[in-house]
Design an enzyme around this catalytic site. Structure first.
Site, short mmCIF file in Angstrom:
data_model
loop_
_atom_site.label_atom_id
_atom_site.label_comp_id
_atom_site.label_asym_id
_atom_site.label_seq_id
_atom_site.Cartn_x
_atom_site.Cartn_y
_atom_site.Cartn_z
N LYS A 1 53.74 99.27 73.55
CA LYS A 1 53.49 98.07 72.76
C LYS A 1 54.73 97.82 71.92
O LYS A 1 55.01 98.55 70.98
CB LYS A 1 52.26 98.28 71.86
CG LYS A 1 51.88 97.05 71.07
CD LYS A 1 50.55 97.27 70.37
CE LYS A 1 50.09 96.06 69.56
NZ LYS A 1 50.95 94.92 69.44
N ARG B 1 54.66 88.03 70.64
CA ARG B 1 54.18 87.72 71.97
C ARG B 1 54.53 86.27 72.30
O ARG B 1 54.31 85.38 71.47
CB ARG B 1 52.66 87.90 71.98
CG ARG B 1 51.97 87.72 73.30
CD ARG B 1 51.97 89.01 74.08
NE ARG B 1 51.21 88.82 75.32
CZ ARG B 1 49.89 88.96 75.40
NH1 ARG B 1 49.18 89.29 74.33
NH2 ARG B 1 49.27 88.77 76.56
N ARG C 1 51.97 82.74 71.01
CA ARG C 1 50.73 83.12 71.69
C ARG C 1 49.57 82.18 71.37
O ARG C 1 48.53 82.22 72.00
CB ARG C 1 50.35 84.56 71.37
CG ARG C 1 49.91 84.77 69.95
CD ARG C 1 49.31 86.14 69.82
NE ARG C 1 48.17 86.06 68.94
CZ ARG C 1 47.67 87.09 68.32
NH1 ARG C 1 48.17 88.29 68.52
NH2 ARG C 1 46.64 86.95 67.53
N GLU D 1 57.18 89.94 75.42
CA GLU D 1 57.45 90.15 74.00
C GLU D 1 58.84 89.64 73.69
O GLU D 1 59.80 90.02 74.38
CB GLU D 1 57.35 91.65 73.68
CG GLU D 1 57.24 91.97 72.22
CD GLU D 1 55.80 91.88 71.71
OE1 GLU D 1 54.88 91.69 72.55
OE2 GLU D 1 55.59 91.99 70.49
N LYS E 1 44.68 97.92 72.71
CA LYS E 1 45.92 98.34 72.06
C LYS E 1 45.61 99.58 71.24
O LYS E 1 44.53 99.71 70.66
CB LYS E 1 46.48 97.22 71.18
CG LYS E 1 45.55 96.69 70.11
CD LYS E 1 46.18 95.53 69.38
CE LYS E 1 45.15 94.83 68.50
NZ LYS E 1 45.62 93.55 68.00
#
Lengths: 336, 533
Positions: free
Chosen positions: B229, B234, B249, B274, B397
C-alpha cells in the site's frame, strides 16, 4: 479616589475595599452585592446579601430560604450607604430582577452592569444607561459577528415550522431563568394560544414570573400521562437545553430540536449542539448594543469582564476610551 | 437566491446523511431550471465562477472594518465566508425590499464579470443581500462550499430524485455541464438518458475495508493476492480518443495540476494507481514531497522539475474499447502487466505483487515494509471483479502500526468553528535535560484522535489546570509531579529546524489519555531522536 482603589478583582470576585463588599462573588464571602439570579452570579453561602427583591426571591427559590446569613432588598434607583460607599441598583434588562450596581465614593463612580440587554423584553424592567467614570461591561457577545435579529422574526420561524410539521414536537431549549419565560411570552405575544408544555425544571420559575404579574398563558408539565407519543404531536415544548440531550426527550415524536440563544448566530455553534432550528434570541446585548451602551454611559474607562474581552477592548481603544480586561473567572461563557 | 441560501443553511445544520439527501432531493424537485442546476453545480464544485480569492475577500472586508476586529471575529467563527457575511455592513432597507435576485441572476453577474471587475461585482451583490444570502454568495465566489456535502452525496440526491443508481450518474457526469437541464429531464422521466458522448469519463473507484479483528481467520490466504500500500494519492488515468484525464478517487478532474504526467498518458484505456513523487526507478518520494504538488490548480515548470510525479499502477479498468471491470483481479493483473510495459517507464510502473505464505508472514511484511513510502499491505481476492464503492470482502487494507510516544500536555488552544467553545488543540512535550533538571520540550500538536466525551474531559482538565492565558491559548500545569500524559500516535518523524526539539511528527493524533500515568514517567526526547537514526 482612583478607580482601582474603589473596585478591583480578587480571586473571590470584584471587591470594594472601602465598602468591604464583593459584587457577584464566586466564592462565599462576608458581604455580597448581587446583580441577578443566574447561578454563576448568584451563589449561596454568603454571610449577607444585598440584591433586588426579585433576585433575593429567585435565590431563595433556587437555593432554599437559608441561602445567605442575612439579606437586604435594594430598591431600584435608591442609594444605600455601605461603609461610606454610595451603592445604587439600576435596572439591567437582562432577566426579572436584574440590576446594574453603581458604586460611588469621593467623586469616583463605577457601574458594574452585570449581564444586560437593550432590547424590549416584557418580562423585566428595561436597561437604563448610567453616566459614570468607569463602566464595567460583560462581553458575552463581544464580537462584531454577533448581531441579534428582531425576536419577532425568530418566533415566526418556530410557528411556521410547527405548522409545517404538525406531526413533530418542537423542542425549544431555553435557560430556566429568564429565557424560558421570555420565549413563552414572545410566543403569546405572537398570538400562540395553545398549551405550551414545560420541563419540570422550569415550573417554579414560571410560577414565580406569573406571581410577579407576567402572564404566560396555559402551561402544562411535559409528562407522559397516557404514554402516547402523539400527545405531543405539533406541540411546543420548552425546557432547559441540557434536558434535550437526555433520555427525557425520548418521549416526544420525532422532535425538531431548537435552541433560543444568541450563540445560534454562529452556524457551527448550532451544528455542534445538533440544533436544527436555531432561534437567535438573547438576553445579552449584541455587538452594536454593547458599543452603543459604552458610548451612552460616557465612561472614560471601560473594564471588560466575561466573554470575548479582547474585541471590546480593541473597540474602546479605536474610539479613544481606556479599556482593560478584568479576567474574572467563574462566569459561564455559555449562559445565554 | 433565497431558496439556495436556505438550502445551504439547512444542510449545514442537518447532521444525518438521509436528512441532507431529502433536503437536496426536495430542492431539486421543487426549484426550476436553471437555478437547481446551478445549485447542483455549486454543490459538486463544478460551477465555474472567476474565483474571488480569500485574500481579496479579506481585503474587501478590512476596507470596511478594523482588521484586528475582523481577525478576532474570524478566529472565533472559523469560517471566512460566514465571518464576512456576518460583519459586512448592513444594506439600506430600500435596496433589499423589492429586488430578490435569483441564483441565476447572481451566477450570471459573477460569471460575466471580468477578473478585474470580480470584486466590484461581488461588493454590489453583497451590499444588497441579507446575512443568509451574503453567506451563500461568498460561498459561491470562494469556491468549495464546505457544508458537509460531498459531490458524491449531491449525486446520490440526484439518483434518489430519478430512482437510478448513483454510479450511473457518476459515469455520465463529466460529459455534462451546468445547468444540467438534460440530466434533470431524464431523472424526471421526461426524456431518454443523456448519451455518453464525452470521452475519457471517470469510472467509479473500488475501495477497500480495513482488516478488522478476526477478519483474516475466516479467510484462506490462497484466495488473496497481496501488494504494497503506497503512501500517495489514489488516481485514475483515462485516455480515450485523444482526450486525457487524470481523476482523483472521487472523480474530480485533477489533470491541470499534472501536465507532466498527462503528457506521458499515451494510451487508450483507464488505469487505477497511486500518484507518487519521484521516478519509478530511482526514488519514490514521501507523502510530504507529494504534498508540494497537491491542491494546486496549476503548476510551475520548476515544480515539475523538482517534484516530478508518476503513477504506480494497481489495476486496468479499460483496455482500448474493452471494459475489463467484470474480469477477475488476476486476469486484469495479467492485462495490466502487458499494458504498463508499453508505457513511459519514467511515468508509469507496476505496483509489484508481494507473495506471502500465510497470514503470519503477511503480518510481518505489514509491520516491516521494505520501503519507507509503504504504509502497509493491500489484500485483493484473486477472483474479485472491479466493483464501484467499498464492498465488504473482496479488498482489504492492512496498515502498518503507528509509532507512539507518551507526552505531557503543555498548552491547549480553543478550537475553531464547531469546537470554538472547547480547548481542543493540544501541544505536548517530552522530557529533556539532565536528571534533576528535566524540562518539557514541545514535540508536536494534535487536535483529534479522542472521542467527544474525552474532549469534554480534557477541556475540563484544561480549564481547571490553567496557569496562564495568552488569547485563545492556555498554558496548563505540567511538571514532574502534576500534569496530563497523552499517548500520541504518529506515522513518522522528520528532522526539523523549525522546532526547538529538532523533530516534527507526521499525522500526530491522541491515541489514549493516560490519566493513570505520572508525568515523570512520560518519554524523553532521546526516545524520539532514536527514531530518526
Amino acid at each position: 479616589m482612583r478607580a482601582r482603589d474603589l473596585l478591583h478583582t480578587r480571586p473571590e470576585g470584584l471587591y470594594c475595599p472601602p465598602g468591604d463588599f464583593y459584587i457577584d462573588p464566586v466564592r462565599p464571602v462576608a458581604s455580597a452585592l448581587i446583580t441577578h439570579g443566574h447561578s454563576d452570579h448568584a451563589r449561596s453561602g454568603h454571610r449577607s446579601v444585598l440584591a433586588t427583591r426579585e433576585t433575593l426571591e429567585i435565590m431563595a427559590l433556587r437555593y432554599g430560604a437559608d441561602f445567605a446569613g442575612t439579606t437586604q432588598a435594594a430598591r431600584l434607583g435608591e442609594t444605600i450607604d455601605v461603609n461610606g460607599v454610595a451603592v445604587t441598583f439600576h435596572p439591567a434588562g437582562h432577566v426579572l430582577g436584574s440590576a446594574q450596581i453603581c458604586v460611588e465614593k469621593d467623586g469616583m463612580r463605577i457601574v458594574a452592569s452585570g449581564d444586560y440587554k437593550r432590547r424590549a423584553d416584557s418580562t423585566c424592567a428595561p436597561f437604563v444607561p448610567i453616566r459614570c467614570n468607569v463602566f464595567i461591561t460583560e462581553a458575552t457577545f463581544g464580537l462584531p459577528v454577533f448581531k441579534h435579529p428582531p425576536d419577532s422574526g425568530e418566533i415566526a420561524r418556530v410557528l411556521k415550522s410547527a405548522e409545517q410539521f404538525p406531526e413533530r414536537a418542537h423542542m425549544i431549549g431555553a435557560y430556566a431563568l429568564g429565557k424560558a419565560q421570555r420565549v413563552i411570552k414572545l410566543l403569546r405575544e405572537a398570538g400562540y394560544e395553545r398549551t405550551i408544555f414545560i420541563h419540570g425544571a422550569l415550573a417554579k420559575l414560571c410560577d414565580y414570573y406569573e406571581s410577579q404579574g407576567i402572564a404566560l398563558g396555559d402551561l402544562q408539565p411535559a409528562t407522559v400521562d397516557s404514554g402516547a407519543k402523539t400527545d405531543f404531536a405539533g406541540a411546543i415544548v420548552v425546557g432547559p437545553p441540557s434536558a434535550f440531550a437526555d433520555r427525557w426527550a425520548r418521549r416526544f415524536p420525532d422532535p425538531v430540536s431548537s435552541f433560543a440563544s444568541g450563540w445560534m448566530r454562529i452556524r457551527q455553534r448550532a451544528k455542534q449542539r445538533g440544533v436544527e432550528l436555531p432561534l437567535i434570541i438573547s438576553d445579552h446585548s449584541d455587538w452594536d448594543e454593547l458599543t452603543e451602551t459604552i458610548t451612552e454611559t460616557g465612561a472614560g474607562e471601560v473594564w471588560v469582564t466575561h466573554g470575548r474581552e479582547e474585541a471590546l477592548v480593541r473597540w474602546c481603544e479605536l474610539n479613544g476610551i481606556a479599556a482593560s480586561p478584568l479576567h474574572l473567572v467563574g462566569y459561564e461563557d455559555e449562559g445565554d | 437566491m433565497n431558496r439556495f441560501a436556505e438550502l445551504l443553511d439547512r444542510l449545514v445544520l442537518t447532521p444525518s446523511r438521509n436528512g441532507k439527501l431529502t433536503m437536496m432531493t426536495d430542492y431539486f424537485r421543487t426549484v426550476e431550471d436553471p437555478d437547481r442546476g446551478l445549485a447542483l453545480a455549486a454543490l459538486t464544485g463544478d460551477l465555474s465562477i472567476a474565483a474571488v480569492k480569500p485574500a481579496m475577500l479579506r481585503m474587501l472586508i478590512t476596507e470596511r472594518m478594523d482588521p484586528v476586529l475582523f481577525g478576532y471575529s474570524y478566529d472565533y467563527v472559523g469560517d471566512l465566508a460566514e465571518t464576512v457575511s456576518l460583519v459586512w455592513p448592513e444594506p439600506d432597507a430600500h435596496l433589499t425590499a423589492n429586488s430578490q435576485p435569483t441564483l441565476a441572476d447572481v451566477v450570471g453577474a459573477l460569471q460575466s464579470a471580468s477578473r478585474s471587475d470580480g470584486p466590484k461585482v461581488l461588493v454590489r451583490l453583497l451590499d444588497r443581500a441579507d446575512i443568509s444570502a451574503r453567506y451563500a454568495i461568498i460561498k459561491l465566489v470562494t469556491g468549495g462550499l464546505r457544508i458537509g456535502v460531498s459531490a458524491r452525496l449531491a449525486k446520490q440526491a440526484l439518483a434518489n430524485l430519478g430512482a437510478v443508481d448513483v454510479t450511473e450518474i457518476e459515469e455520465l457526469w463529466h460529459g455534462l455541464t451546468p445547468p444540467y437541464t438534460e440530466l434533470f429531464a431524464w431523472l424526471e422521466g421526461k426524456t431518454e438518458r443523456p448519451e455518453k458522448t464525452a470521452k475519457a469519463l471517470f469510472r467509479p473507484v473500488m475501495l477497500s475495508n480495513p482488516v478488522g479483528d478476526g477478519d483474516l481467520e475466516k479467510l484462506d490466504p490462497a484466495d488473496y493476492a497481496a501488494e504494497w500500500k503506497w503512501d500517495g494519492i489514489r488516481v485514475q488515468a483515462v485516455c480515450e480518443g485523444g482526450v486525457r484525464r487524470l481523476y482523483s478517487r472521487t472523480g474530480d478532474d485533477i489533470s491541470p495540476a499534472f501536465p507532466d504526467l498527462v503528457e506521458a498518458m499515451v494510451f487508450d484505456g483507464a488505469l487505477d494507481g497511486e500518484l507518487l513523487v519521484g521516478d519509478p526507478v530511482h526514488e519514490t518520494g514521501t507523502f510530504s514531497d507529494l504534498q508540494q504538488r497537491l491542491n494546486r490548480k496549476t503548476v510551475t515548470p520548476k515544480m515539475q522539475q523538482s517534484h516530478p510525479v508518476f503513477v504506480r499502477c494497481y489495476d486496468l479498468l479499460q483496455d482500448g474499447t474493452e471494459d475489463l471491470r467484470a474480469l477477475p483481479f488476476i486476469e486484469r493483473r495479467v492485462r495490466l502487466e502487458a499494458f504498463v510495459a508499453k508505457l513511459d517507464p519514467t511515468r508509469f510502473d507496476l505496483s509489484p505483487l508481494a507473495p506471502f505464505a500465510d497470514w503470519a508472514a503477511l503480518e510481518d511484511m505489514r509491520r516491516n515494509p521494505p520501503h519507507p513510502v509503504i504504509e502497509g499491505v493491500m489484500l485483493k481476492r484473486r477472483d474479485s471483479p472491479y466493483l464501484a464503492g467499498r464492498p465488504k470482502g473482496p479488498w482489504f487494507k492492512w496498515k502498518r502500526d503507528p509509532f507512539t510516544v507518551d507526552a505531557v500536555l503543555m498548552y491547549a488552544q480553543r478550537g475553531h468553528g464547531k469546537r470554538s467553545s472547547f480547548y481542543s488543540d493540544y501541544t505536548f512535550g517530552v522530557w529533556s535535560g539532565p536528571e534533576g533538571g528535566e524540562e518539557l520540550v514541545p514535540v508536536g500538536k494534535a487536535y483529534f484522535g479522542f472521542t467527544d466525551e474525552e474532549l469534554r474531559q480534557i477541556d475540563k482538565y484544561v480549564r481547571d489546570n490553567t496557569i496562564e492565558r495568552f488569547g485563545p491559548v492556555r498554558s496548563v500545569r505540567a511538571d514532574r509531579k502534576q500534569g496530563l500524559v497523552l499517548e500520541v500516535a504518529f506515522e513518522g518523524l522528520n528532522r526539523s529546524t523549525r522546532h526547538k526539539s529538532g523533530v516534527a511528527m507526521r499525522f500526530p493524533r491522541i491515541s489514549r489519555l493516560r490519566w493513570d500515568k505520572p508525568t515523570a514517567e512520560a518519554d524523553r526526547i532521546e526516545t524520539l531522536q532514536a527514531l530518526l537514526d
